[in-house]
Motif scaffolding. Structure first.
Motif, PDB file in Angstrom:
ATOM      1  N   PHE A 158      11.197 -23.673  68.804  1.00  0.00           N
ATOM      2  CA  PHE A 158      11.281 -22.938  67.667  1.00  0.00           C
ATOM      3  C   PHE A 158      12.649 -22.544  67.187  1.00  0.00           C
ATOM      4  CE2 PHE A 158      10.724 -18.736  65.617  1.00  0.00           C
ATOM      5  CZ  PHE A 158      10.357 -19.246  64.444  1.00  0.00           C
ATOM      6  N   PHE A 159      13.312 -21.819  68.132  1.00  0.00           N
ATOM      7  CA  PHE A 159      14.686 -21.230  68.023  1.00  0.00           C
ATOM      8  C   PHE A 159      15.771 -22.393  67.772  1.00  0.00           C
ATOM      9  CE2 PHE A 159      12.551 -17.224  69.450  1.00  0.00           C
ATOM     10  CZ  PHE A 159      12.796 -16.519  68.446  1.00  0.00           C
ATOM     11  N   ARG A 160      15.590 -23.295  68.759  1.00  0.00           N
ATOM     12  CA  ARG A 160      16.876 -24.434  68.964  1.00  0.00           C
ATOM     13  C   ARG A 160      16.699 -25.278  67.957  1.00  0.00           C
ATOM     14  NH1 ARG A 160      18.799 -25.492  74.882  1.00  0.00           N
ATOM     15  NH2 ARG A 160      20.022 -23.534  74.306  1.00  0.00           N
ATOM     16  N   ASP A 161      15.441 -25.896  68.039  1.00  0.00           N
ATOM     17  CA  ASP A 161      15.203 -27.250  67.129  1.00  0.00           C
ATOM     18  C   ASP A 161      14.907 -26.861  65.713  1.00  0.00           C
ATOM     19  OD1 ASP A 161      15.754 -28.557  69.575  1.00  0.00           O
ATOM     20  OD2 ASP A 161      13.654 -28.572  70.344  1.00  0.00           O
ATOM     21  N   THR A 162      13.877 -25.895  65.471  1.00  0.00           N
ATOM     22  CA  THR A 162      13.398 -25.642  64.326  1.00  0.00           C
ATOM     23  C   THR A 162      14.541 -24.714  63.606  1.00  0.00           C
ATOM     24  OG1 THR A 162      11.140 -25.548  65.151  1.00  0.00           O
ATOM     25  CG2 THR A 162      11.612 -24.760  62.790  1.00  0.00           C
ATOM     26  N   LEU A 163      14.873 -23.725  64.072  1.00  0.00           N
ATOM     27  CA  LEU A 163      15.884 -22.741  63.394  1.00  0.00           C
ATOM     28  C   LEU A 163      17.204 -23.090  63.640  1.00  0.00           C
ATOM     29  CD1 LEU A 163      13.832 -19.325  63.883  1.00  0.00           C
ATOM     30  CD2 LEU A 163      13.577 -21.038  62.038  1.00  0.00           C
ATOM     31  N   GLU A 164      17.558 -23.900  64.390  1.00  0.00           N
ATOM     32  CA  GLU A 164      18.989 -24.415  64.756  1.00  0.00           C
ATOM     33  C   GLU A 164      19.519 -23.142  65.225  1.00  0.00           C
ATOM     34  OE1 GLU A 164      20.129 -26.897  61.580  1.00  0.00           O
ATOM     35  OE2 GLU A 164      19.019 -28.636  62.588  1.00  0.00           O
ATOM     36  N   MET A 165      19.017 -22.212  65.797  1.00  0.00           N
ATOM     37  CA  MET A 165      19.736 -20.972  66.213  1.00  0.00           C
ATOM     38  C   MET A 165      20.824 -21.340  67.504  1.00  0.00           C
ATOM     39  SD  MET A 165      18.094 -17.795  68.002  1.00  0.00           S
ATOM     40  CE  MET A 165      17.263 -16.874  66.598  1.00  0.00           C
ATOM     41  N   LYS A 166      21.782 -21.055  67.360  1.00  0.00           N
ATOM     42  CA  LYS A 166      22.908 -21.190  68.491  1.00  0.00           C
ATOM     43  C   LYS A 166      22.909 -20.201  69.771  1.00  0.00           C
ATOM     44  CE  LYS A 166      25.770 -23.981  65.555  1.00  0.00           C
ATOM     45  NZ  LYS A 166      25.066 -23.614  64.110  1.00  0.00           N
TER      46      LYS A 166
END
Lengths: 181, 666
Positions: free
Chosen positions: B335-343
């Motif tokens: 969710f955070f890394r792959d979907t939202l591209e959150m660093k």
């Protein structure tokens, strides 16, 4: 010829009456049982003197002179003696006092407990049966024929033991229904 | 091993030479009663319950200590044996206070079970009514010597498995007693590690745990669930007992495993105690200085609303516990890394894990797995403990180190800037400063490699130990990794130079702390430490509520403008930091996998059904994604067991000049 029904006497010594209560838990089977045996002196019937009986039942350990006397008396007047419950078989809860001298038991019970108000330190005992040094299982004083451990033994176990005796056998409690608690 | 054949109770049994009669009987499903014997502990044949008759031998032999021999004719169930066994039991009952009706362990007691099994309806010997003391000095463990049958299981487990050897015997004959530390009460003992193993193996009501007694006998419990303890990187196997919906007892799973079924103080007490903590059961939204209850709908809408602008400006972050399961970490990262591209993603132990990963990198690049299963410490003959405090970090590994050193006579070498965690049993102790650590490790490695110049006698002696050792192991503390990855590399270099090669990797045991550290590496651990100084508009925190958060994480929360805390328990100060609280299932309500330090992917099982208005993590993430108007992407993180694949390092594994690569990775 009609055979006389075998007589049973039971006595409640140093114990909580739980074994007799557990006996009553045989429920409707008691009707069937009463058709086959005659209850004489028991805590339920309130007959004071033991007659000559076929089966004597002792619930409880022996902790004082009177209990010792009653156990001996019942032994003399019965053919088969049953030690009923952990107290009669092992000594049970009464053994908690065996880890200290009898005098200390009385002192702790009547004088030293926090909740006791007894400024004169009176220990009752003059008109009461004297405590034995230890609360002992029945077989330390008289010969026991059948042991039924359990606290209390289950109603089924009690019924099993009586049924076996009525069939003319001296039973021992099978391991699958034996318990110590 | 040569094969032999013997006959037990008429059954022809095949066995290997060296096996005891009891082992052969058990393998062939022939029951022999035992009391002092326990799987995994040295058999001592003291209780005599397992006596058997062997044709041609007039004596009765204890099955647990007598080796099976070719053509032996063994009888285990004769009338003579049953009588003797019953007599032994009656003598035990007559000796001390074995009146079941006022014992907490009645129904759970092996002595009682055996007595009933042998039809013991009375005791023919006079009771002794001896008084022994009841040691209630320890806050958790109680020892009532009046119930003791001197089977010595507690002494053996304490010495042979825990390696503490706190318990032993005092006095003689009738007066023999279990004692702690040569005559102290257990509560005053210095060597006791409060693991409770003694109580788990006690067959009677002698050693009991206050937290578990009177809460339900084992067989009265509604359910017994095998799971794992999530509190350190070992992931010890546990059995949780459930009664009326509560966890009433936690035990290690005994047997032949290296740990012997032991747990540490965390597994034994923290797990069951945590079930009584105050739970967060509904979503809550901050309202002034306190919280108000909210619906999931409202809470998720608020989370999405605050997250959206923060994401755009790269001012959103997620701080996730490494105690989470693999499945949870995968959901989080997809969710955070792959979907939202959150660093900005990290774990609570991010700095330490990055230290290990960077320190290990040069070895992983060589295709070598830079560590080995912690149980290999037990196979080691020289253990180097570098800036570690295993009793704090992974207590059962500390047991391995003590057992290996004290029982198996392995050499123990301490290298630390602080105190020596194994004071008293170390063979050599190198103390240095934080600054001196790197040069000390280099000096040790060079000495092992054969350097002669400028080598102090102490370093020379240690190098000799390591050169001569067949299976050396280097235990690396978490503090070393937090300090500097170069130190980790140098510690691994020391292992390589000492030829510490095991079947599954280099002879290195990193004290990773969190249970799913390996699972966290490629899912949530960040590239760099943004937690220590970042100022965020939005921070999502997933906590298991089992380990208190460190200062670095809590400060990051105070600096963030909007904090969502997702946790099972109302733990302070964590919940004080929150603007939105989301309830999570507790350890006993979750299931999933952990990549443990033992190199195994172990499963945590659901013990009781979740209480309250709790939603699964993937459902929550999907709902937030819906509010943000994005589609959940499939996770790209590799499964944790692929991060470091287990394989035997060849002798080609080479040391690395840490001073060279250090600059580029830092």
């Amino acid at each position: 010829m009609i055979m006389a029904k075998p007589k049973i006497a039971s006595v409640w010594l140093e114990a909580c009456a739980g074994c007799h209560m557990s006996f009553l838990d045989i429920d409707e089977r008691i009707v069937d049982l009463l058709g086959k045996v005659e209850l004489t002196a028991t805590p339920i019937t309130d007959i004071k003197e033991f007659p000559e009986v076929e089966v004597g039942v002792i619930e409880g350990a022996l902790g004082n002179e009177e209990e010792l006397h009653l156990a001996k008396e019942l032994r003399e007047r019965c053919k088969i003696l049953i030690a009923w419950g952990d107290c009669a078989v092992f000594g049970g809860i009464n053994c908690m006092r065996n880890f200290m001298p009898a005098e200390q038991v009385l002192r702790e019970g009547y004088v030293e407990t926090v909740s006791t108000v007894n400024p004169e330190g009176v220990i009752p005992g003059k008109d009461l049966p004297a405590l034995l040094p230890h609360a002992i299982p029945v077989d330390r004083a008289v010969k026991v024929d059948v042991y039924v451990p359990g606290c209390p033994p289950d109603a089924d176990t009690i019924y099993y033991v009586f049924s076996e005796i009525l069939e003319g056998r001296i039973p021992s409690v099978p391991t699958d229904i034996m318990r110590y608690d | 091993m040569s094969e032999i054949t013997l006959v037990i109770d008429g059954v022809e049994c095949r066995a290997s030479k060296g096996e005891t009669i009891l082992q052969v009987a058990r393998k062939n499903n022939i029951y022999i009663p035992t009391l002092c014997w326990m799987e995994g502990l040295t058999p001592i044949g003291s209780c005599r319950m397992c006596v058997v008759e062997v044709a041609g031998n007039a004596k009765l032999l204890t099955a647990c200590t007598t080796p099976a021999e070719n053509n032996m004719q063994v009888s285990t169930k004769t009338e003579k044996l049953t009588n003797y066994r019953r007599q032994i039991l009656e003598l035990l009952f007559a000796g001390r206070n074995h009146f079941c009706m006022f014992c907490s362990q009645t129904g759970d007691c092996e002595l009682q079970r055996l007595a009933i099994e042998h039809g013991m309806d009375n005791v023919r010997y006079p009771f002794l009514y001896e008084t022994f003391h009841n040691d209630a000095s320890d806050p958790n463990i109680q020892i009532d010597h009046n119930r003791c049958i001197l089977c010595l299981r507690c002494i053996r487990v304490c010495a042979e498995k825990v390696g503490a050897h706190t318990l032993d015997l005092e006095k003689r004959g009738w007066g023999t007693n279990i004692t702690a530390d040569l005559g102290k009460k257990l509560g005053e003992s210095d060597s006791c590690v409060s693991c409770g193993a003694c109580a788990q193996v006690c067959p009677t009501g002698t050693i009991t745990l206050r937290d578990f007694v009177y809460r339900g006998r084992r067989h009265d419990c509604d359910d017994q669930v095998e799971s794992i303890c999530p509190l350190c990187s070992l992931g010890c196997r546990i059995k949780a007992y459930v009664r009326t919906g509560s966890v009433v007892r936690v035990e290690g799973i005994s047997g032949d495993s290296p740990d012997g079924g032991q747990l540490c103080h965390m597994g034994r007490w923290w797990l069951p105690k945590s079930t009584e903590r105050e739970r967060l059961s509904v979503p809550m939204i901050r309202s002034g200085s306190s919280f108000r209850e909210a619906s999931w709908e409202e809470a998720i809408a608020l989370v999405a609303e605050k997250m959206k602008p923060a994401l755009k400006d790269d001012r959103a972050g997620a701080l996730v516990s490494e105690l989470s399961t693999d499945e949870e970490l995968t959901v989080i990262s997809s969710f955070f890394r792959d979907t939202l591209e959150m660093k900005k993603m990290d774990g609570f132990y991010g700095n330490m894990l990055r230290g290990f990963v960077r320190g290990f990198k040069p070895f992983a690049d060589q295709g070598v797995r830079p560590f080995t299963g912690a149980h290999n410490i037990l196979k080691s003959d020289a253990i180097v403990v570098v800036e570690a405090d295993p009793q704090e970090e992974t207590p059962v590994a500390a047991s391995y180190i003590r057992v290996s050193t004290v029982i198996e006579r392995a050499k123990l070498i301490n290298v630390s800037a602080g105190k020596n965690p194994f004071e008293g049993i170390t063979d050599s102790d190198h103390r240095t400063t934080k600054k001196g650590m790197l040069s000390l490790l280099i000096a040790l490695r060079k000495a092992v490699e054969g350097a002669e110049e400028d080598v102090s006698p102490e370093v020379k002696a240690t190098a000799a130990i390591l050169r001569n050792a067949k299976n050396p192991v280097v235990v690396i503390g978490s503090k070393l990794a937090e300090e500097d990855p170069r130190l980790v590399t140098e510690a691994v270099n020391l292992a390589v130079a000492s030829k510490a090669f095991f079947e599954d990797g280099l002879g290195v045991v990193p004290m990773l702390r969190a249970s799913n550290s390996l699972g966290a590496l490629n899912t949530i651990t960040g590239e760099n430490d943004w937690v220590s100084d970042g100022q965020l508009d939005f921070l999502y925190v997933l906590s298991t509520g089992m380990v208190s958060e460190d200062k670095r994480s809590l400060e990051a929360m105070t600096r963030s403008r909007f904090v969502v805390v997702h946790t099972p328990f109302m733990v302070h100060p964590l919940v004080n930091m929150a603007d939105v609280l989301l309830p999570a299932p507790a350890w006993f309500e979750r299931s999933g996998h952990y990549c443990t330090l033992e190199g195994e992917r172990r499963r945590m099982n659901l013990v009781t059904a979740p209480l309250g208005n709790i939603k699964g993590l993937s459902v929550i993430m999907k709902e937030i994604a819906g509010k943000l108007g994005v589609e959940m992407q499939k996770g790209s993180a590799a499964p944790c067991e692929n991060v470091y694949e287990a394989k035997a390092p060849s002798d080609a594994a080479r040391t690395v000049d840490s001073t060279l690569f250090a600059k580029e990775v830092r």
